[in-house]
Enzyme design. Structure first.
Site, PDB file in Angstrom:
ATOM      1  N   VAL A 112      31.019 -80.917 -18.617  1.00  0.00           N
ATOM      2  CA  VAL A 112      32.080 -80.086 -18.047  1.00  0.00           C
ATOM      3  C   VAL A 112      33.249 -80.962 -17.593  1.00  0.00           C
ATOM      4  O   VAL A 112      34.413 -80.591 -17.759  1.00  0.00           O
ATOM      5  CB  VAL A 112      31.548 -79.240 -16.861  1.00  0.00           C
ATOM      6  CG1 VAL A 112      32.673 -78.463 -16.190  1.00  0.00           C
ATOM      7  CG2 VAL A 112      30.445 -78.293 -17.326  1.00  0.00           C
ATOM      8  N   CYS A 113      32.943 -82.134 -17.071  1.00  0.00           N
ATOM      9  CA  CYS A 113      33.975 -83.013 -16.499  1.00  0.00           C
ATOM     10  C   CYS A 113      35.135 -83.326 -17.447  1.00  0.00           C
ATOM     11  O   CYS A 113      36.298 -83.192 -17.050  1.00  0.00           O
ATOM     12  CB  CYS A 113      33.348 -84.291 -15.966  1.00  0.00           C
ATOM     13  SG  CYS A 113      32.113 -84.004 -14.671  1.00  0.00           S
ATOM     14  N   PRO A 114      34.882 -83.706 -18.701  1.00  0.00           N
ATOM     15  CA  PRO A 114      36.033 -84.010 -19.556  1.00  0.00           C
ATOM     16  C   PRO A 114      36.895 -82.790 -19.845  1.00  0.00           C
ATOM     17  O   PRO A 114      38.110 -82.923 -20.008  1.00  0.00           O
ATOM     18  CB  PRO A 114      35.405 -84.574 -20.833  1.00  0.00           C
ATOM     19  CG  PRO A 114      33.993 -84.155 -20.814  1.00  0.00           C
ATOM     20  CD  PRO A 114      33.613 -84.000 -19.369  1.00  0.00           C
ATOM     21  N   GLU A 135      37.548 -80.410 -17.728  1.00  0.00           N
ATOM     22  CA  GLU A 135      38.381 -80.222 -16.533  1.00  0.00           C
ATOM     23  C   GLU A 135      39.501 -81.249 -16.463  1.00  0.00           C
ATOM     24  O   GLU A 135      40.653 -80.907 -16.176  1.00  0.00           O
ATOM     25  CB  GLU A 135      37.534 -80.356 -15.266  1.00  0.00           C
ATOM     26  CG  GLU A 135      36.568 -79.239 -15.043  1.00  0.00           C
ATOM     27  CD  GLU A 135      35.885 -79.391 -13.715  1.00  0.00           C
ATOM     28  OE1 GLU A 135      35.908 -78.417 -12.950  1.00  0.00           O
ATOM     29  OE2 GLU A 135      35.344 -80.481 -13.422  1.00  0.00           O
ATOM     30  N   LEU A 136      39.165 -82.512 -16.700  1.00  0.00           N
ATOM     31  CA  LEU A 136      40.184 -83.557 -16.600  1.00  0.00           C
ATOM     32  C   LEU A 136      41.237 -83.405 -17.686  1.00  0.00           C
ATOM     33  O   LEU A 136      42.420 -83.659 -17.443  1.00  0.00           O
ATOM     34  CB  LEU A 136      39.539 -84.942 -16.636  1.00  0.00           C
ATOM     35  CG  LEU A 136      38.570 -85.264 -15.487  1.00  0.00           C
ATOM     36  CD1 LEU A 136      38.167 -86.730 -15.534  1.00  0.00           C
ATOM     37  CD2 LEU A 136      39.125 -84.900 -14.131  1.00  0.00           C
TER      38      LEU A 136
END
Length: 187
Positions: free
Chosen positions: A46-48, A50-51
């Site tokens: 999920v993190c990439p 969002e960034l």
């Protein structure tokens, strides 16, 4: 205990930014609006997304006078490796802070101690270094940077217009409220 209205606690950390390693501290948040976006870990799922979404809105945030800082408990070296190897993260031009000591995550009260990673959390910080808004979601729930823009505009409006408040769903240019005895029970 809520961090709203509290000044960011002191810290110094290494960060990756546009091909260089730099030092960042809480003092960097002063004199401008800042967004600090905590995420659990580099090289995840999920993190990439969002960034990358935050990067897609970065020009608009800069137009609003906002600097963006992403933070995970990974080191600045890991941020560079991720930036070099991920198409999504390779687009990022804002500052990526490493927090391997967990100091920043503890200061913002978002460290998941038993896992050694940060919650998925976003903070809006005013030019005085004071926290004005917080959003924290469960690890599996990604954030949408477009909603952040409206929150920043509202925070900036209230900051620049003491005595006025922004009602629900407020958009730039819409009517605000001036709390007073006359409004009690009439909204």
């Amino acid at each position: 205990m809520s961090l709203i209205g509290k000044e960011v606690l002191p810290f110094k950390a290494q960060a990756y930014h546009n091909g260089k390693f730099i030092e960042v501290s809480n003092e960097d948040f002063k004199g401008k609006w800042s967004v600090v976006c905590f995420y659990p870990a580099d090289f995840t799922f999920v993190c990439p997304t969002e960034l990358e979404d935050l990067q897609d809105h970065y020009a608009t945030l800069k137009e609003l006078g906002v600097e963006v800082y992403s933070v995970s408990t990974d080191s600045h070296f890991v941020h560079k490796a991720w930036h070099d190897s991920s198409e999504a993260i390779g687009k990022v031009t804002y500052i990526m802070i490493g927090d391997p000591t967990h100091t920043i995550s503890r200061n913002f009260d978002v460290l998941i101690e038993e896992e050694g990673v940060a919650d998925r959390a976003t903070f809006i910080i005013d030019p005085n270094g004071v926290i004005q808004a917080i959003e924290i979601t469960a690890g599996g729930i990604g954030r949408d940077a477009s909603t952040l823009i409206d929150k920043i505009k509202a925070a900036q409006y209230v900051h620049n217009h003491p005595g006025e408040v922004c009602p629900a769903k407020w958009k730039e240019g819409a009517a605000t409220l001036k709390p007073s005895l006359d409004l009690v029970g009439k909204i």
